[in-house]
Motif scaffolding. Structure first.
Motif, PDB file in Angstrom:
ATOM      1  N   PRO A   2      44.010-111.423   9.357  1.00 42.85           N
ATOM      2  CA  PRO A   2      43.211-112.190  10.395  1.00 42.85           C
ATOM      3  C   PRO A   2      43.463-110.504  10.465  1.00 42.85           C
ATOM      4  O   PRO A   2      41.943-109.703  11.794  1.00 42.85           O
ATOM      5  CB  PRO A   2      43.945-113.141  10.948  1.00 42.85           C
ATOM      6  CG  PRO A   2      44.363-113.906   9.705  1.00 42.85           C
ATOM      7  CD  PRO A   2      44.857-112.446   8.566  1.00 42.85           C
ATOM      8  N   VAL A   3      44.321-109.844  10.500  1.00 44.53           N
ATOM      9  CA  VAL A   3      44.253-108.617  11.241  1.00 44.53           C
ATOM     10  C   VAL A   3      43.597-107.725  10.572  1.00 44.53           C
ATOM     11  O   VAL A   3      43.347-106.816  11.648  1.00 44.53           O
ATOM     12  CB  VAL A   3      46.158-108.313  11.308  1.00 44.53           C
ATOM     13  CG1 VAL A   3      46.078-106.620  12.021  1.00 44.53           C
ATOM     14  CG2 VAL A   3      47.257-108.714  11.325  1.00 44.53           C
ATOM     15  N   ALA A   4      43.377-107.800   9.462  1.00 44.56           N
ATOM     16  CA  ALA A   4      42.417-107.068   8.694  1.00 44.56           C
ATOM     17  C   ALA A   4      41.148-106.760   9.518  1.00 44.56           C
ATOM     18  O   ALA A   4      40.567-105.733  10.043  1.00 44.56           O
ATOM     19  CB  ALA A   4      42.289-107.077   7.377  1.00 44.56           C
ATOM     20  N   LEU A   5      40.821-108.055   9.977  1.00 43.85           N
ATOM     21  CA  LEU A   5      39.445-108.114  10.386  1.00 43.85           C
ATOM     22  C   LEU A   5      39.237-107.700  11.411  1.00 43.85           C
ATOM     23  O   LEU A   5      38.503-107.426  12.095  1.00 43.85           O
ATOM     24  CB  LEU A   5      39.161-109.740  10.058  1.00 43.85           C
ATOM     25  CG  LEU A   5      39.183-110.409   8.817  1.00 43.85           C
ATOM     26  CD1 LEU A   5      38.630-112.037   8.880  1.00 43.85           C
ATOM     27  CD2 LEU A   5      37.728-109.729   8.058  1.00 43.85           C
ATOM     28  N   ARG A   6      40.717-108.463  12.686  1.00 42.44           N
ATOM     29  CA  ARG A   6      40.807-107.563  13.998  1.00 42.44           C
ATOM     30  C   ARG A   6      40.688-105.997  14.073  1.00 42.44           C
ATOM     31  O   ARG A   6      39.640-105.897  14.580  1.00 42.44           O
ATOM     32  CB  ARG A   6      41.970-108.151  14.471  1.00 42.44           C
ATOM     33  CG  ARG A   6      41.821-109.612  14.620  1.00 42.44           C
ATOM     34  CD  ARG A   6      42.060-109.893  15.716  1.00 42.44           C
ATOM     35  NE  ARG A   6      44.317-109.625  15.640  1.00 42.44           N
ATOM     36  CZ  ARG A   6      44.758-110.360  14.769  1.00 42.44           C
ATOM     37  NH1 ARG A   6      44.014-111.841  14.474  1.00 42.44           N
ATOM     38  NH2 ARG A   6      46.003-110.339  14.209  1.00 42.44           N
ATOM     39  N   THR A   7      41.078-105.211  12.852  1.00 39.88           N
ATOM     40  CA  THR A   7      41.224-103.632  12.900  1.00 39.88           C
ATOM     41  C   THR A   7      39.384-103.446  12.312  1.00 39.88           C
ATOM     42  O   THR A   7      38.445-102.459  13.194  1.00 39.88           O
ATOM     43  CB  THR A   7      41.899-102.861  11.441  1.00 39.88           C
ATOM     44  OG1 THR A   7      43.300-103.388  11.473  1.00 39.88           O
ATOM     45  CG2 THR A   7      41.489-102.196  11.383  1.00 39.88           C
ATOM     46  N   VAL A   8      38.892-104.600  11.409  1.00 34.99           N
ATOM     47  CA  VAL A   8      37.315-103.898  11.301  1.00 34.99           C
ATOM     48  C   VAL A   8      36.600-104.276  12.368  1.00 34.99           C
ATOM     49  O   VAL A   8      35.375-103.500  12.638  1.00 34.99           O
ATOM     50  CB  VAL A   8      36.960-105.457  10.249  1.00 34.99           C
ATOM     51  CG1 VAL A   8      35.858-104.944  10.370  1.00 34.99           C
ATOM     52  CG2 VAL A   8      37.488-103.949   8.926  1.00 34.99           C
ATOM     53  N   HIS A   9      36.584-105.443  13.196  1.00 41.94           N
ATOM     54  CA  HIS A   9      35.785-105.345  14.622  1.00 41.94           C
ATOM     55  C   HIS A   9      36.231-104.490  15.787  1.00 41.94           C
ATOM     56  O   HIS A   9      35.551-103.644  16.564  1.00 41.94           O
ATOM     57  CB  HIS A   9      36.634-107.151  15.556  1.00 41.94           C
ATOM     58  CG  HIS A   9      35.606-107.295  16.120  1.00 41.94           C
ATOM     59  ND1 HIS A   9      36.114-107.177  17.823  1.00 41.94           N
ATOM     60  CD2 HIS A   9      34.989-107.901  16.356  1.00 41.94           C
ATOM     61  CE1 HIS A   9      35.399-107.694  18.860  1.00 41.94           C
ATOM     62  NE2 HIS A   9      34.487-108.413  17.802  1.00 41.94           N
ATOM     63  N   HIS A  10      37.428-104.095  15.373  1.00 41.70           N
ATOM     64  CA  HIS A  10      38.128-102.127  16.723  1.00 41.70           C
ATOM     65  C   HIS A  10      37.088-101.407  16.310  1.00 41.70           C
ATOM     66  O   HIS A  10      36.613-100.679  16.835  1.00 41.70           O
ATOM     67  CB  HIS A  10      39.598-102.396  15.986  1.00 41.70           C
ATOM     68  CG  HIS A  10      40.210-101.572  16.772  1.00 41.70           C
ATOM     69  ND1 HIS A  10      40.069-100.386  17.928  1.00 41.70           N
ATOM     70  CD2 HIS A  10      40.484-100.496  16.014  1.00 41.70           C
ATOM     71  CE1 HIS A  10      40.873 -99.155  18.208  1.00 41.70           C
ATOM     72  NE2 HIS A  10      40.808 -98.515  17.361  1.00 41.70           N
ATOM     73  N   LEU A  11      37.029-100.587  14.904  1.00 41.84           N
ATOM     74  CA  LEU A  11      36.087 -99.876  14.106  1.00 41.84           C
ATOM     75  C   LEU A  11      34.867 -99.979  14.520  1.00 41.84           C
ATOM     76  O   LEU A  11      34.243 -98.603  14.118  1.00 41.84           O
ATOM     77  CB  LEU A  11      36.611 -99.980  12.042  1.00 41.84           C
ATOM     78  CG  LEU A  11      37.470 -99.450  11.921  1.00 41.84           C
ATOM     79  CD1 LEU A  11      37.626 -99.602  10.634  1.00 41.84           C
ATOM     80  CD2 LEU A  11      38.307 -98.292  12.285  1.00 41.84           C
ATOM     81  N   LEU A  12      34.240-100.379  14.762  1.00 43.97           N
ATOM     82  CA  LEU A  12      32.808-101.200  14.894  1.00 43.97           C
ATOM     83  C   LEU A  12      32.124-100.975  16.206  1.00 43.97           C
ATOM     84  O   LEU A  12      32.814-101.523  17.251  1.00 43.97           O
ATOM     85  CB  LEU A  12      32.348-102.551  14.770  1.00 43.97           C
ATOM     86  CG  LEU A  12      32.352-102.733  12.559  1.00 43.97           C
ATOM     87  CD1 LEU A  12      31.569-104.001  12.501  1.00 43.97           C
ATOM     88  CD2 LEU A  12      30.865-102.214  12.778  1.00 43.97           C
ATOM     89  N   VAL A  13      31.265-100.554  16.047  1.00 40.37           N
ATOM     90  CA  VAL A  13      30.427-100.561  18.147  1.00 40.37           C
ATOM     91  C   VAL A  13      30.168-101.951  17.974  1.00 40.37           C
ATOM     92  O   VAL A  13      29.824-102.670  17.059  1.00 40.37           O
ATOM     93  CB  VAL A  13      29.045 -99.299  17.564  1.00 40.37           C
ATOM     94  CG1 VAL A  13      29.422 -98.094  17.223  1.00 40.37           C
ATOM     95  CG2 VAL A  13      28.003 -99.760  16.691  1.00 40.37           C
ATOM     96  N   PRO A  14      29.606-102.038  19.533  1.00 40.14           N
ATOM     97  CA  PRO A  14      28.509-103.626  19.869  1.00 40.14           C
ATOM     98  C   PRO A  14      28.087-103.275  18.298  1.00 40.14           C
ATOM     99  O   PRO A  14      27.159-103.051  18.045  1.00 40.14           O
ATOM    100  CB  PRO A  14      28.830-103.467  21.306  1.00 40.14           C
ATOM    101  CG  PRO A  14      29.618-102.222  21.641  1.00 40.14           C
ATOM    102  CD  PRO A  14      30.120-101.522  20.615  1.00 40.14           C
ATOM    103  N   ASP A  15      27.652-105.058  18.029  1.00 42.28           N
ATOM    104  CA  ASP A  15      27.122-105.495  17.466  1.00 42.28           C
ATOM    105  C   ASP A  15      26.342-104.429  16.226  1.00 42.28           C
ATOM    106  O   ASP A  15      25.650-104.652  15.492  1.00 42.28           O
ATOM    107  CB  ASP A  15      25.103-105.053  18.369  1.00 42.28           C
ATOM    108  CG  ASP A  15      25.086-105.830  19.353  1.00 42.28           C
ATOM    109  OD1 ASP A  15      25.598-107.233  19.322  1.00 42.28           O
ATOM    110  OD2 ASP A  15      24.497-105.785  20.676  1.00 42.28           O
TER     111      ASP A  15
END
Length: 226
Positions: free
Chosen positions: A139-152
């Protein structure tokens, strides 16, 4: 393993991470030989290529040798960054895809507030890289992916469908540790991290070596929410 504030205690996992990296250093090019047909990975990579405009910035988390994902993304005209914990894999990737940029880093280094900031990306590919983490870290890794991405921003993910947590298995003459989820739980975890699942596919895959059993591979094509 977590800290008292609910975060993952990465320092306590460094020894285990080194063991994983050393295993893949030893495996090297034999990984591509053992997994010669990557239909699911190619299909998910093609989804990214179709969905993104030319010049998009894409990061390949757990890039391995750079084949096939970083290679195809670079050929499509994207700005490609690859990350892998194995120095041997990063060396091979730099040789195979010289127009991309590769870093020997732990995914945890890229977390919000972590020691490394590579900027934001239009898309993230993570093919079987989260498989190598204990469940407490996913789950922490997935939140990191979310952080790395621009909106959408777009996210292409693959895992092996299995109800296991940090299990040691023999792999190409070495030992690695893997985790997995059954399908519904994987969906729940991905959606809870802030992603909308747009497409899903699965494949029964039989590697070209005897010590790696057939596996059910799950591919999710997602979009960042928020």
């Amino acid at each position: 393993m977590t800290t008292g504030n609910g975060g993952v205690d990465y320092e306590s996992l460094q020894s285990e991470r080194r063991e994983q990296a050393e295993a893949f250093d030893a495996i090297g090019d034999r990984y591509d030989e053992a997994f010669p047909h990557k239909e699911g990975q190619l299909s998910a990579g093609e989804w990214l290529i179709r969905s993104l405009p030319a010049g998009s910035r894409v990061i390949d988390l757990g890039c391995g040798t750079g084949e096939p994902t970083a290679r195809r993304l670079a050929d499509a005209g994207f700005e490609v960054v690859g990350v892998d914990l194995s120095s041997g894999m990063v060396k091979l990737a730099r040789e195979k895809v010289p127009e991309a940029t590769f870093h020997q880093l732990d995914l945890a280094d890229l977390r919000p507030g972590g020691p490394t900031d590579l900027g934001r990306f239009d898309a993230v590919a993570a093919f079987f890289s989260l498989l190598m983490l204990p469940r407490a870290e996913i789950p922490v890794a997935l939140r990191t992916v979310h952080h790395l991405l621009v909106p959408d921003g777009l996210f292409a993910l693959s895992m092996v469908e299995a109800d296991v947590d940090n299990r040691a298995i023999p792999f190409l003459g070495n030992t690695i540790r893997v985790s997995g989820y059954l399908r519904e739980e994987l969906h729940n975890i991905v959606e809870a991290a802030g992603f909308e699942i747009l497409e899903e596919s699965s494949y029964i895959y039989a590697p070209a070596v005897s010590d790696v059993p057939p596996e059910e591979q799950v591919f999710l094509c997602c979009r960042r929410r928020g």
